[in-house]
Motif scaffolding. Structure first.
Motif, mmCIF file in Angstrom:
data_model
loop_
_atom_site.group_PDB
_atom_site.id
_atom_site.type_symbol
_atom_site.label_atom_id
_atom_site.label_comp_id
_atom_site.label_asym_id
_atom_site.label_seq_id
_atom_site.Cartn_x
_atom_site.Cartn_y
_atom_site.Cartn_z
ATOM 1 N N ASN A 14 59.663 47.897 28.473
ATOM 2 C CA ASN A 14 60.815 47.535 29.617
ATOM 3 C C ASN A 14 60.715 46.263 30.093
ATOM 4 O OD1 ASN A 14 58.834 47.969 31.529
ATOM 5 N ND2 ASN A 14 59.591 49.767 32.663
ATOM 6 N N GLY A 15 59.678 45.592 29.676
ATOM 7 C CA GLY A 15 59.886 44.069 30.307
ATOM 8 C C GLY A 15 58.850 43.906 31.475
ATOM 9 N N TRP A 16 58.422 44.817 32.148
ATOM 10 C CA TRP A 16 57.858 44.835 33.281
ATOM 11 C C TRP A 16 56.191 45.072 32.764
ATOM 12 C CZ3 TRP A 16 58.975 45.002 38.711
ATOM 13 C CH2 TRP A 16 60.371 45.180 38.945
ATOM 14 N N VAL A 17 55.436 44.121 33.597
ATOM 15 C CA VAL A 17 53.764 44.258 33.391
ATOM 16 C C VAL A 17 53.241 44.866 34.751
ATOM 17 C CG1 VAL A 17 51.857 43.142 32.938
ATOM 18 C CG2 VAL A 17 53.981 42.492 31.755
ATOM 19 N N CYS A 18 52.214 45.669 34.551
ATOM 20 C CA CYS A 18 51.655 46.322 35.701
ATOM 21 C C CYS A 18 50.160 45.842 35.370
ATOM 22 C CB CYS A 18 51.815 47.868 35.941
ATOM 23 S SG CYS A 18 53.285 48.361 36.192
ATOM 24 N N THR A 19 49.519 45.539 36.483
ATOM 25 C CA THR A 19 48.035 45.261 36.348
ATOM 26 C C THR A 19 47.207 45.859 37.324
ATOM 27 O OG1 THR A 19 48.184 43.265 38.088
ATOM 28 C CG2 THR A 19 48.916 42.891 35.712
ATOM 29 N N PRO A 20 45.854 46.244 36.843
ATOM 30 C CA PRO A 20 45.052 46.896 37.849
ATOM 31 C C PRO A 20 44.457 46.294 38.785
ATOM 32 C CG PRO A 20 44.127 46.489 35.697
ATOM 33 C CD PRO A 20 45.402 45.834 35.688
ATOM 34 N N GLY A 21 44.326 44.914 38.872
ATOM 35 C CA GLY A 21 43.778 43.904 39.727
ATOM 36 C C GLY A 21 42.298 44.350 39.980
ATOM 37 N N ASN A 22 41.807 43.965 41.193
ATOM 38 C CA ASN A 22 40.022 43.981 41.197
ATOM 39 C C ASN A 22 39.986 44.221 42.640
ATOM 40 O OD1 ASN A 22 37.546 43.804 41.467
ATOM 41 N ND2 ASN A 22 37.175 41.627 40.121
ATOM 42 N N GLU A 23 39.660 45.471 43.008
ATOM 43 C CA GLU A 23 39.512 45.922 44.538
ATOM 44 C C GLU A 23 38.297 45.233 45.142
ATOM 45 O OE1 GLU A 23 36.683 49.878 44.094
ATOM 46 O OE2 GLU A 23 38.572 49.893 45.065
ATOM 47 N N ASN A 24 37.250 44.260 44.354
ATOM 48 C CA ASN A 24 36.243 43.489 44.741
ATOM 49 C C ASN A 24 36.674 42.184 44.945
ATOM 50 O OD1 ASN A 24 34.620 45.799 44.704
ATOM 51 N ND2 ASN A 24 34.662 45.750 42.581
ATOM 52 N N LYS A 25 38.098 41.760 45.152
ATOM 53 C CA LYS A 25 38.501 40.288 44.869
ATOM 54 C C LYS A 25 39.407 40.221 45.914
ATOM 55 C CE LYS A 25 39.734 36.520 42.288
ATOM 56 N NZ LYS A 25 40.190 36.003 40.766
ATOM 57 N N VAL A 26 39.421 39.423 46.726
ATOM 58 C CA VAL A 26 40.724 39.340 47.741
ATOM 59 C C VAL A 26 41.676 38.412 47.073
ATOM 60 C CG1 VAL A 26 41.422 38.041 49.777
ATOM 61 C CG2 VAL A 26 39.216 38.907 49.855
ATOM 62 N N GLY A 27 43.081 38.997 47.287
ATOM 63 C CA GLY A 27 44.244 38.432 46.549
ATOM 64 C C GLY A 27 44.411 38.816 45.071
ATOM 65 N N ASP A 28 43.632 39.948 44.707
ATOM 66 C CA ASP A 28 43.847 40.509 43.245
ATOM 67 C C ASP A 28 44.293 42.006 43.330
ATOM 68 O OD1 ASP A 28 44.096 40.645 40.575
ATOM 69 O OD2 ASP A 28 41.960 40.323 40.237
ATOM 70 N N PRO A 29 45.254 42.402 44.005
ATOM 71 C CA PRO A 29 45.669 43.844 44.303
ATOM 72 C C PRO A 29 46.334 44.278 42.806
ATOM 73 C CG PRO A 29 47.356 42.596 45.092
ATOM 74 C CD PRO A 29 46.349 41.464 44.746
ATOM 75 N N PRO A 30 46.390 45.714 42.541
ATOM 76 C CA PRO A 30 47.141 46.202 41.297
ATOM 77 C C PRO A 30 48.715 45.864 41.852
ATOM 78 C CG PRO A 30 46.434 47.959 42.904
ATOM 79 C CD PRO A 30 45.778 46.717 43.309
ATOM 80 N N MET A 31 49.364 45.650 40.740
ATOM 81 C CA MET A 31 50.868 45.048 40.906
ATOM 82 C C MET A 31 51.591 45.640 39.755
ATOM 83 S SD MET A 31 51.040 40.986 40.899
ATOM 84 C CE MET A 31 50.682 40.262 39.187
ATOM 85 N N CYS A 32 53.001 45.689 39.976
ATOM 86 C CA CYS A 32 53.930 45.714 38.841
ATOM 87 C C CYS A 32 55.023 44.664 38.941
ATOM 88 C CB CYS A 32 54.614 47.119 38.934
ATOM 89 S SG CYS A 32 53.486 48.445 38.463
#
Length: 248
Positions: free
Chosen positions: A109-127
Motif C-alpha cells: 500500500n505504499g506505507w512503511v512501518c519500522t520497529p525502531g530501537n527502544e534503546n536509542k533516543v529518537g528512533d521510535p516505531p513508526m508508520c
C-alpha cells in the motif's frame, strides 16, 4: 495497543495451561534476545517491545530460530505503530541512520512501518508514507530544509523519545518522552495558525517551530471520542455561568 482489539482477553480465555506456559517461554526468549542485542541508554525506551512480544505469543513455533524470533518481534512492534487499516498491507522494514531500508516483510500500500530501537533516543516505531520517509531522509542527510512538495503523514502510536522540541539536529540533550501521536509533516507556521509550540500530553502543537522542519504534531489517537450516528443526542461540554459582580 493490545487491549484496543481485545486480543489478550480472547487469547487467554481460549488457551490451555500448557499453551499459556508456552507463551511465557516465547516471551522470555524474545525479550532475552532483544535485551542481549543492545545496551540501554539513559532515558531511552518506549516500552513497547514487551507489548509486541506478548501479542506474538502462540504465533511463532517454539522451534523457531533466534533470528526468526527477533524478526517476528520487530514486525509486531512496527505494526503497532499505526492503524490496522494501514499496517495490514504496509511494508515492514528496518531503517539505519542513513535512511537505508532492510525489508522484513513486503507490503503493497505504499506505507512503511519500522520497529525502531527502544534503546536509542529518537528512533521510535513508526508508520510513514512515502513523503514522510523523504522528510526523515532529508533530516538524516543533513539537508537545511525538507524537499517534499506536499504534506507527509506519519503515525507513532507506541509513543516516542527525542532530544529536542526546538531543533531537529539536536543529538545530545536529555530524552523527552512523548505519548502516542501522529504527525502532518509540512512547514506549519505557529504564529499564523495560533497553535502552541510546547510539548504536551494531549492536543496539538507545532514541533520545531520557526524552523524549515516545523510540523503539526497531534498527541493522541484519531479514534478517541464517540461516533456520530443518526439519532445521536448531542451533549455540549461548554457551559455558561453568571459573570461575577464587581464589588461596589
Amino acid at each position: 495497543m493490545i487491549d484496543r482489539d481485545g486480543l489478550m482477553d480472547n487469547e487467554c480465555a481460549s488457551k490451555s495451561r500448557r499453551e499459556a506456559i508456552g507463551q511465557l517461554a516465547f516471551f522470555g526468549s524474545a525479550m532475552a534476545i532483544l535485551s542481549g542485542r543492545a545496551a540501554a541508554q539513559n532515558g531511552a525506551g518506549s516500552g513497547s517491545y514487551s507489548n509486541a512480544a506478548v501479542a506474538l505469543a502462540g504465533q511463532v513455533a517454539p522451534s523457531s530460530s533466534e533470528a526468526e524470533l527477533e524478526k517476528a518481534v520487530k514486525i509486531a512492534r512496527a505494526m503497532r505503530a499505526g492503524p490496522r487499516e494501514i499496517t495490514s498491507d504496509a511494508t515492514v522494514a528496518e531503517m539505519d541512520h542513513r535512511g537505508n531500508m532492510t525489508v522484513l516483510r513486503q507490503g503493497s500500500n505504499g506505507w512503511v512501518c519500522t520497529p525502531g530501537n527502544e534503546n536509542k533516543v529518537g528512533d521510535p516505531p513508526m508508520c510513514a508514507d512515502a513523503l514522510a520517509l523523504q522528510w526523515f531522509n532529508d533530516i538524516l542527510a543533513g539537508r537545511p530544509a525538507p524537499t517534499i512538495k506536499t504534506p507527509g503523514l506519519c503515525y507513532m502510536l507506541c509513543g516516542a523519545t527525542q532530544h529536542s522540541n526546538d531543533s531537529v539536529h539536536d543529538k545530545t540533550s536529555p530524552a523527552i518522552p512523548i505519548g502516542p501521536h501522529w504527525m502532518v509533516l509540512w512547514p506549519f507556521d505557529a504564529k499564523h495558525c495560533g497553535l502552541p509550540t510546547t510539548v504536551r500530553d494531549a492536543g496539538a502543537w507545532i514541533m520545531f517551530a520557526g524552523t524549515p522542519y516545523a510540523y503539526l504534531h497531534i498527541c493522541g489517537t484519531p479514534w478517541v471520542g464517540n461516533e456520530y450516528t443518526p439519532g445521536t443526542e448531542p451533549r455540549w461540554t461548554m457551559q455558561y455561568v453568571p459573570t461575577k459582580t464587581a464589588p461596589r
